[in-house]
Design a protein around this motif. Structure first.
Motif, short mmCIF file in Angstrom:
data_model
loop_
_atom_site.label_atom_id
_atom_site.label_comp_id
_atom_site.label_asym_id
_atom_site.label_seq_id
_atom_site.Cartn_x
_atom_site.Cartn_y
_atom_site.Cartn_z
N TYR A 296 33.60 -47.30 56.34
CA TYR A 296 32.88 -46.12 55.83
C TYR A 296 33.86 -45.03 55.39
O TYR A 296 33.65 -44.38 54.37
N HIS A 297 34.91 -44.86 56.14
CA HIS A 297 35.90 -43.82 55.81
C HIS A 297 36.57 -44.11 54.46
O HIS A 297 36.75 -43.22 53.64
N LYS A 298 36.90 -45.38 54.23
CA LYS A 298 37.59 -45.76 52.99
C LYS A 298 36.64 -45.85 51.80
O LYS A 298 36.93 -45.35 50.72
N GLU A 299 35.50 -46.52 51.99
CA GLU A 299 34.58 -46.79 50.88
C GLU A 299 33.65 -45.62 50.53
O GLU A 299 33.17 -45.54 49.41
N PHE A 300 33.41 -44.74 51.49
CA PHE A 300 32.44 -43.66 51.29
C PHE A 300 33.00 -42.31 51.76
O PHE A 300 32.39 -41.63 52.59
N PRO A 301 34.13 -41.89 51.24
CA PRO A 301 34.75 -40.65 51.73
C PRO A 301 33.93 -39.39 51.44
O PRO A 301 34.12 -38.37 52.10
N ASN A 302 33.03 -39.45 50.48
CA ASN A 302 32.26 -38.27 50.08
C ASN A 302 30.82 -38.29 50.58
O ASN A 302 29.98 -37.55 50.06
N PHE A 303 30.55 -39.13 51.56
CA PHE A 303 29.20 -39.23 52.11
C PHE A 303 29.25 -39.08 53.63
O PHE A 303 30.17 -39.57 54.27
N PHE A 304 28.22 -38.43 54.15
CA PHE A 304 28.07 -38.29 55.60
C PHE A 304 26.78 -39.01 55.97
O PHE A 304 25.69 -38.55 55.65
N PHE A 305 26.91 -40.16 56.65
CA PHE A 305 25.77 -41.00 56.99
C PHE A 305 25.11 -40.50 58.27
O PHE A 305 25.77 -40.31 59.29
#
Length: 148
Positions: A85-94
């Motif tokens: 999640y940190h690498k693939e989605f750095p601009n999202f907060f799940f």
């Protein structure tokens, strides 16, 4: 963490007996503070109020994906520390899912108030679809059955 004296009435909305929402006990302040301090960007006060109301839960959602599972503090922290999640989605907060593959997140690429998006983690960040313009609009849809 709380910048406004009057917050969106999350408890009042989700306690409505006409809503299909099954919440958990509230998150404690120490856990909420862990999320606030771990996040590089300041999240909305209303998100923290949602956790103060229910540390996880599930119910109908009057928006796609039609069902909402609120992640507990522990589940949020797990994703924040997860390399994928940190690498693939750095601009999202799940902060939730539909109980299946669709994840619910703040789109932190946009300006505040951050829109809420639905994402398929396998398809990647390009699959993000805005489902609410902000957390307040999203909360208003919790517990209400989806209709076309």
């Amino acid at each position: 963490m709380c910048s406004s004296s009057v917050l969106f009435p999350i408890a009042e909305i989700l306690n409505d007996p006409n809503r299909n929402w099954s919440g958990n006990n509230p998150a404690n302040e120490e856990d909420i503070l862990m999320i606030a301090q771990s996040c590089a960007t300041q999240l909305s006060d209303e998100y923290f109020e949602l956790l103060r109301f229910s540390n996880g839960g599930a119910g109908d959602l009057a928006l796609p994906p039609r069902w909402f599972v609120l992640f507990s503090v522990n589940e949020v922290l797990e994703r924040m520390c997860d390399d994928f999640y940190h690498k693939e989605f750095p601009n999202f907060f799940f902060f939730g899912s539909n109980g299946g593959m669709e994840q619910i997140a703040f789109d932190m690429q946009k300006e505040k108030p951050y829109p809420i998006v639905m994402i398929d983690p396998i398809a990647g960040s390009d699959s993000a679809v805005e489902i609410a313009s902000n957390i307040n609009q999203f909360v208003e849809a919790i517990g209400i059955e989806y209709s076309d």
